[in-house]
Design a protein around this motif. Structure first.
Motif, short mmCIF file in Angstrom:
data_model
loop_
_atom_site.label_atom_id
_atom_site.label_comp_id
_atom_site.label_asym_id
_atom_site.label_seq_id
_atom_site.Cartn_x
_atom_site.Cartn_y
_atom_site.Cartn_z
N THR A 100 0.87 -0.67 0.08
CA THR A 100 -0.17 0.09 -0.02
C THR A 100 1.06 1.31 -0.21
OG1 THR A 100 0.32 -0.01 2.09
CG2 THR A 100 -2.08 -1.33 0.92
N ARG A 101 2.03 1.42 0.79
CA ARG A 101 2.86 2.43 0.71
C ARG A 101 3.59 2.13 -0.99
NH1 ARG A 101 7.93 2.41 2.58
NH2 ARG A 101 8.56 0.56 2.83
N LYS A 102 3.70 1.38 -1.30
CA LYS A 102 4.79 2.02 -2.68
C LYS A 102 3.97 1.87 -4.08
CE LYS A 102 8.71 0.94 -1.71
NZ LYS A 102 9.85 1.68 -1.63
N TYR A 103 2.85 1.43 -3.22
CA TYR A 103 1.22 2.18 -4.55
C TYR A 103 1.28 3.80 -4.84
CZ TYR A 103 -3.94 3.54 -6.30
OH TYR A 103 -4.45 3.21 -6.99
N THR A 104 1.47 4.14 -3.41
CA THR A 104 1.54 6.20 -3.59
C THR A 104 2.53 6.77 -3.77
OG1 THR A 104 -0.36 5.86 -1.45
CG2 THR A 104 1.13 8.13 -2.05
N GLU A 105 3.59 6.25 -3.31
CA GLU A 105 5.09 6.56 -3.15
C GLU A 105 6.14 6.11 -4.48
OE1 GLU A 105 8.00 5.04 -0.67
OE2 GLU A 105 6.96 5.59 0.89
N ASN A 106 5.38 5.33 -5.91
CA ASN A 106 5.59 5.03 -6.69
C ASN A 106 4.75 5.20 -7.78
OD1 ASN A 106 8.08 4.74 -5.82
ND2 ASN A 106 7.34 2.45 -5.96
N GLY A 107 3.28 5.42 -7.64
CA GLY A 107 2.55 5.45 -8.60
C GLY A 107 2.06 4.35 -9.21
N LEU A 108 1.53 4.20 -8.40
CA LEU A 108 1.53 2.85 -9.69
C LEU A 108 0.40 2.76 -9.44
CD1 LEU A 108 3.83 0.36 -7.19
CD2 LEU A 108 4.34 1.60 -9.36
N GLY A 109 -0.85 3.36 -9.88
CA GLY A 109 -1.81 3.57 -9.18
C GLY A 109 -3.06 2.64 -11.02
N LYS A 110 -2.08 3.31 -12.09
CA LYS A 110 -2.58 2.94 -12.84
C LYS A 110 -2.41 1.29 -13.50
CE LYS A 110 -0.67 4.84 -16.62
NZ LYS A 110 -0.20 5.81 -17.79
N TYR A 111 -1.05 0.55 -12.62
CA TYR A 111 -1.04 -0.82 -12.47
C TYR A 111 -0.99 -1.88 -12.15
CZ TYR A 111 2.13 1.45 -16.50
OH TYR A 111 2.54 2.51 -16.74
N HIS A 118 -8.11 -10.66 0.76
CA HIS A 118 -7.76 -11.91 1.21
C HIS A 118 -8.92 -12.83 0.76
CE1 HIS A 118 -5.33 -9.95 4.90
NE2 HIS A 118 -5.96 -9.31 4.56
N ASN A 119 -9.71 -12.65 -0.08
CA ASN A 119 -10.16 -14.05 -0.29
C ASN A 119 -10.22 -14.75 -1.47
OD1 ASN A 119 -12.36 -11.90 -0.07
ND2 ASN A 119 -12.43 -10.99 -1.50
N PRO A 120 -10.27 -15.77 -1.20
CA PRO A 120 -9.71 -17.18 -1.33
C PRO A 120 -9.24 -16.65 -3.21
CG PRO A 120 -11.29 -18.06 -0.25
CD PRO A 120 -11.63 -16.54 -0.11
N ILE A 121 -8.27 -16.84 -3.77
CA ILE A 121 -8.16 -17.23 -5.11
C ILE A 121 -8.16 -18.31 -5.84
CG2 ILE A 121 -5.85 -17.26 -6.91
CD1 ILE A 121 -4.45 -15.97 -5.54
N SER A 122 -7.78 -19.53 -5.15
CA SER A 122 -8.12 -21.08 -5.67
C SER A 122 -8.48 -22.05 -4.48
CB SER A 122 -7.62 -21.13 -6.86
OG SER A 122 -7.51 -22.94 -7.18
N PRO A 123 -8.86 -23.49 -4.50
CA PRO A 123 -8.39 -24.03 -3.12
C PRO A 123 -7.65 -24.58 -3.31
CG PRO A 123 -10.58 -24.68 -5.07
CD PRO A 123 -10.04 -23.76 -5.24
N TYR A 124 -6.88 -24.52 -4.41
CA TYR A 124 -5.49 -25.18 -4.71
C TYR A 124 -4.52 -24.24 -4.26
CZ TYR A 124 -8.47 -28.81 -6.66
OH TYR A 124 -9.08 -29.41 -7.27
N ILE A 125 -4.18 -22.48 -3.63
CA ILE A 125 -3.29 -22.24 -3.62
C ILE A 125 -3.77 -21.27 -2.14
CG2 ILE A 125 -2.59 -19.31 -4.37
CD1 ILE A 125 -2.06 -21.30 -6.54
N GLU A 126 -2.14 -21.10 -2.02
CA GLU A 126 -2.73 -21.12 -0.52
C GLU A 126 -2.21 -19.13 -0.40
OE1 GLU A 126 -3.37 -22.63 2.41
OE2 GLU A 126 -2.88 -25.05 1.17
N THR A 127 -3.01 -18.67 0.24
CA THR A 127 -2.34 -17.03 0.17
C THR A 127 -2.46 -16.23 2.26
OG1 THR A 127 -5.04 -16.50 -0.95
CG2 THR A 127 -3.33 -16.23 -2.20
N PRO A 128 -1.76 -17.44 2.90
CA PRO A 128 -2.46 -16.77 4.68
C PRO A 128 -1.61 -15.24 4.78
CG PRO A 128 -0.08 -17.39 3.96
CD PRO A 128 -0.86 -18.17 3.11
N SER A 129 -1.38 -14.29 3.61
CA SER A 129 -1.47 -13.14 4.00
C SER A 129 -1.74 -12.31 3.44
CB SER A 129 0.51 -13.15 4.68
OG SER A 129 1.05 -13.21 4.84
N GLY A 130 -2.49 -12.58 2.62
CA GLY A 130 -3.42 -12.06 0.90
C GLY A 130 -2.86 -11.92 0.16
N TYR A 131 -3.40 -10.78 -1.25
CA TYR A 131 -2.45 -10.91 -1.56
C TYR A 131 -2.42 -9.85 -3.11
CZ TYR A 131 -7.06 -12.22 -4.33
OH TYR A 131 -7.99 -12.21 -4.39
#
Length: 350
Positions: A100-111, A118-131
């Motif tokens: 979130t910090r780099k989103y603002t600092e580096n002007g990444l809004g378009k990308y 924290h919504n599940p990506i897939s039942p086969y992919i582990e994302t304990p800290s989100g994505y």
């Protein structure tokens, strides 16, 4: 201007296409080496440098040019080449604030998205800290590009399949280059990692990297977006996925290794648990330089011979822009190639 292009990997293909668009008379020489890096590349398009969470170099200029060139190539060849796909970047513990910090600092809004999910990506992919999600990513079918453009060149009598020795087979002076009883105003070297230490560009400091990828098949995993976390899981066609890649510095062979295979599998199984079978493993040598910048231009003392090389891991995004830089130099001698990619950076003081 009659132009000879040596090498038909990514750089040579895009340069040839751009020159033909502008009405140049071209001939392409290529030995059809199956080990060329372009035929081994995964083809992932990513506008972000994840390690620093910055935009890829010049991406605001590169991306529109990349899309336009891709559209024009797809129309010429009658083939779909680019498949836009979001990239889902799995985050580690404590990385949410960094994102979130780099989103603002580096002007990444378009990308990128401003917040992680924290919504599940897939039942086969582990994302304990989100994505986090990256926009403007995707898969480019570079193998289809190289193969179909080669067929186009052959059909139009523009391709010579030959292994050329530049020092012996080319006869040059200040005004022209002679090869096989033909005269050309310019010759451009686009040989990727095979260009290493060749005259007259033997001062270029290459630092090639070897990369290996696996192609998998899974009958249960059916995620359509790209996953990254120390490797990529890149969906292509028919339940197949490219997974990789490894980085090995200063290797010059393209032999596949069990070490790389095991490294990819270990990284894959840290974030996923879907059943799969390995279809094949491939290795290629990425053409990169010591400063990770491209090599474009002509030497002042040999203005008939140019170079377009060192595209590296962001080559798909860079190729149209670098080709246009070179063409502008061909057409206007006083045009200044971007100093970070100009081959003259290796010849300062001469």
């Amino acid at each position: 201007m009659k132009t000879l292009i040596i090498g038909q990997g990514l750089a040579g293909t895009i340069l040839a296409f751009k020159l033909l668009q502008k009405g140049y008379s071209i001939t392409v020489i290529d030995d059809n080496n199956p080990q060329k890096a372009s035929l081994k590349a995964g083809g992932m398009v990513n506008p972000i440098v994840f390690r620093r969470m910055t935009k890829s170099w010049l991406i605001d200029d590169l991306y529109p040019e990349f899309l336009q060139t891709t559209h024009e190539l797809e129309k010429l060849l009658g083939q779909k080449l680019f498949y836009p796909k979001p990239i889902q970047r799995i985050l580690g513990a404590g990385e949410e604030l960094f994102w979130t910090r780099k989103y603002t600092e580096n002007g990444l809004g378009k990308y990128i998205t401003p917040r992680i999910s924290h919504n599940p990506i897939s039942p086969y992919i582990e994302t304990p800290s989100g994505y986090g999600t990256v926009h403007k990513g995707g898969w480019y079918d570079i193998q289809t590009l190289i193969t179909c453009f080669r067929q186009y060149l052959e059909t139009n009598g523009l391709l010579i399949q030959e292994n050329i020795d530049i020092s012996k087979d080319l006869k040059t002076d200040d005004n022209e280059v002679r090869f096989n009883n033909q005269t050309y105003q310019k010759v451009i070297l686009c040989q990727g990692s095979f260009n290493n230490n060749q005259q007259p560009f033997n001062r270029v400091k290459y630092r090639h990297t070897k990369g290996e990828i696996l192609t998998l098949n899974s009958q249960v995993y059916n995620h359509k977006k790209i996953i990254t976390k120390n490797l990529f899981i890149l969906p292509i066609h028919n339940q197949k996925y490219k997974v990789g890649s490894t980085y090995a510095w200063e290797y010059t062979d393209t032999n596949i290794t069990p070490q790389a295979r095991n490294e990819i599998i270990q990284k894959l199984e840290k974030i996923s648990h879907f059943p799969y079978s390995i279809i094949h493993q491939e290795a290629g040598i990425r053409p990169t330089t010591h400063d990770r910048r491209q090599v474009i231009g002509f030497l002042k003392n040999q203005p008939t011979i140019g170079i377009l090389n060192g595209l590296g891991s962001k080559g798909l995004l860079l190729a149209p822009w670098t080709a246009n830089q070179l063409i502008q130099k061909m057409e206007h001698n006083n045009f200044q190639i971007h100093p970070e990619v100009d081959v003259e950076r290796y010849y300062k003081g001469d």
